[in-house]
Design a protein around this motif. Sequence first.
Motif, PDB file in Angstrom:
ATOM      1  N   MET A   1      -9.277 -19.400 -15.592  1.00  0.00           N
ATOM      2  CA  MET A   1      -8.692 -19.308 -16.917  1.00  0.00           C
ATOM      3  C   MET A   1      -7.984 -20.630 -17.200  1.00  0.00           C
ATOM      4  SD  MET A   1      -6.102 -16.452 -18.436  1.00  0.00           S
ATOM      5  CE  MET A   1      -4.541 -16.833 -17.673  1.00  0.00           C
ATOM      6  N   ASN A   2      -8.330 -21.230 -18.304  1.00  0.00           N
ATOM      7  CA  ASN A   2      -7.736 -22.498 -18.675  1.00  0.00           C
ATOM      8  C   ASN A   2      -7.243 -22.408 -20.117  1.00  0.00           C
ATOM      9  OD1 ASN A   2      -6.909 -25.129 -18.628  1.00  0.00           O
ATOM     10  ND2 ASN A   2      -8.960 -25.983 -18.850  1.00  0.00           N
ATOM     11  N   ILE A   3      -5.975 -22.025 -20.281  1.00  0.00           N
ATOM     12  CA  ILE A   3      -5.399 -21.916 -21.611  1.00  0.00           C
ATOM     13  C   ILE A   3      -4.189 -22.838 -21.705  1.00  0.00           C
ATOM     14  CG2 ILE A   3      -6.205 -19.551 -21.953  1.00  0.00           C
ATOM     15  CD1 ILE A   3      -3.325 -18.602 -21.433  1.00  0.00           C
ATOM     16  N   SER A   4      -3.836 -23.176 -22.922  1.00  0.00           N
ATOM     17  CA  SER A   4      -2.681 -24.046 -23.100  1.00  0.00           C
ATOM     18  C   SER A   4      -1.392 -23.268 -22.864  1.00  0.00           C
ATOM     19  CB  SER A   4      -2.678 -24.621 -24.514  1.00  0.00           C
ATOM     20  OG  SER A   4      -2.361 -23.610 -25.461  1.00  0.00           O
ATOM     21  N   GLU A   5      -0.321 -24.017 -22.635  1.00  0.00           N
ATOM     22  CA  GLU A   5       0.994 -23.395 -22.447  1.00  0.00           C
ATOM     23  C   GLU A   5       1.384 -22.600 -23.687  1.00  0.00           C
ATOM     24  OE1 GLU A   5       5.551 -24.942 -22.221  1.00  0.00           O
ATOM     25  OE2 GLU A   5       4.114 -25.945 -20.901  1.00  0.00           O
ATOM     26  N   GLU A   6       1.111 -23.162 -24.853  1.00  0.00           N
ATOM     27  CA  GLU A   6       1.457 -22.469 -26.097  1.00  0.00           C
ATOM     28  C   GLU A   6       0.696 -21.156 -26.246  1.00  0.00           C
ATOM     29  OE1 GLU A   6       1.953 -22.937 -30.838  1.00  0.00           O
ATOM     30  OE2 GLU A   6       2.255 -24.624 -29.511  1.00  0.00           O
ATOM     31  N   THR A   7      -0.591 -21.174 -25.947  1.00  0.00           N
ATOM     32  CA  THR A   7      -1.395 -19.941 -26.023  1.00  0.00           C
ATOM     33  C   THR A   7      -0.867 -18.902 -25.043  1.00  0.00           C
ATOM     34  OG1 THR A   7      -3.351 -21.162 -26.728  1.00  0.00           O
ATOM     35  CG2 THR A   7      -3.730 -18.989 -25.772  1.00  0.00           C
ATOM     36  N   PHE A   8      -0.514 -19.356 -23.849  1.00  0.00           N
ATOM     37  CA  PHE A   8       0.043 -18.442 -22.857  1.00  0.00           C
ATOM     38  C   PHE A   8       1.314 -17.791 -23.374  1.00  0.00           C
ATOM     39  CE2 PHE A   8       2.912 -17.493 -19.375  1.00  0.00           C
ATOM     40  CZ  PHE A   8       2.129 -16.677 -18.580  1.00  0.00           C
ATOM     41  N   LEU A   9       2.225 -18.593 -23.947  1.00  0.00           N
ATOM     42  CA  LEU A   9       3.494 -18.055 -24.449  1.00  0.00           C
ATOM     43  C   LEU A   9       3.277 -17.098 -25.619  1.00  0.00           C
ATOM     44  CD1 LEU A   9       5.764 -21.223 -24.236  1.00  0.00           C
ATOM     45  CD2 LEU A   9       5.724 -19.247 -22.692  1.00  0.00           C
ATOM     46  N   VAL A  10       2.339 -17.417 -26.490  1.00  0.00           N
ATOM     47  CA  VAL A  10       2.019 -16.524 -27.612  1.00  0.00           C
ATOM     48  C   VAL A  10       1.509 -15.191 -27.076  1.00  0.00           C
ATOM     49  CG1 VAL A  10       0.416 -16.138 -29.540  1.00  0.00           C
ATOM     50  CG2 VAL A  10       1.617 -18.325 -29.328  1.00  0.00           C
ATOM     51  N   ASN A  11       0.577 -15.245 -26.137  1.00  0.00           N
ATOM     52  CA  ASN A  11       0.021 -14.010 -25.576  1.00  0.00           C
ATOM     53  C   ASN A  11       1.064 -13.204 -24.812  1.00  0.00           C
ATOM     54  OD1 ASN A  11      -2.554 -14.381 -26.641  1.00  0.00           O
ATOM     55  ND2 ASN A  11      -3.242 -15.544 -24.874  1.00  0.00           N
ATOM     56  N   LEU A  12       1.948 -13.888 -24.107  1.00  0.00           N
ATOM     57  CA  LEU A  12       3.030 -13.198 -23.407  1.00  0.00           C
ATOM     58  C   LEU A  12       3.924 -12.474 -24.411  1.00  0.00           C
ATOM     59  CD1 LEU A  12       4.742 -12.525 -20.900  1.00  0.00           C
ATOM     60  CD2 LEU A  12       5.899 -14.737 -21.241  1.00  0.00           C
ATOM     61  N   GLY A  13       4.283 -13.153 -25.488  1.00  0.00           N
ATOM     62  CA  GLY A  13       5.126 -12.543 -26.512  1.00  0.00           C
ATOM     63  C   GLY A  13       4.482 -11.325 -27.147  1.00  0.00           C
TER      64      GLY A  13
END
Length: 76
Positions: free
Chosen positions: A1-13
């Motif tokens: 899985m290669n996602i950006s930090e921003e995408t990760f934070l959005v998905n976590l939220g």
Amino acid sequence: MNISEETFLVNLGIHVRQLREKRGLSQQGLADDCNIDKSQIARLEVAKVNTGIKTLFKIANALGIEPKELLDFHSK
């Protein structure tokens, strides 16, 4: 899985919000259960803060789940 930090934070939220709503908790209710400020929950859910492990641990405990379940979401 290669996602950006921003995408990760959005998905976590998104995931935290879904788990919170599934348990019928408001942001204030979850914050009270975690003994943290409501604004911390609000900022986490809209990816405006990169929260710490201790906060994630408190949130998981308040939601009655294992901390690793907070990170168990699919990238969108």
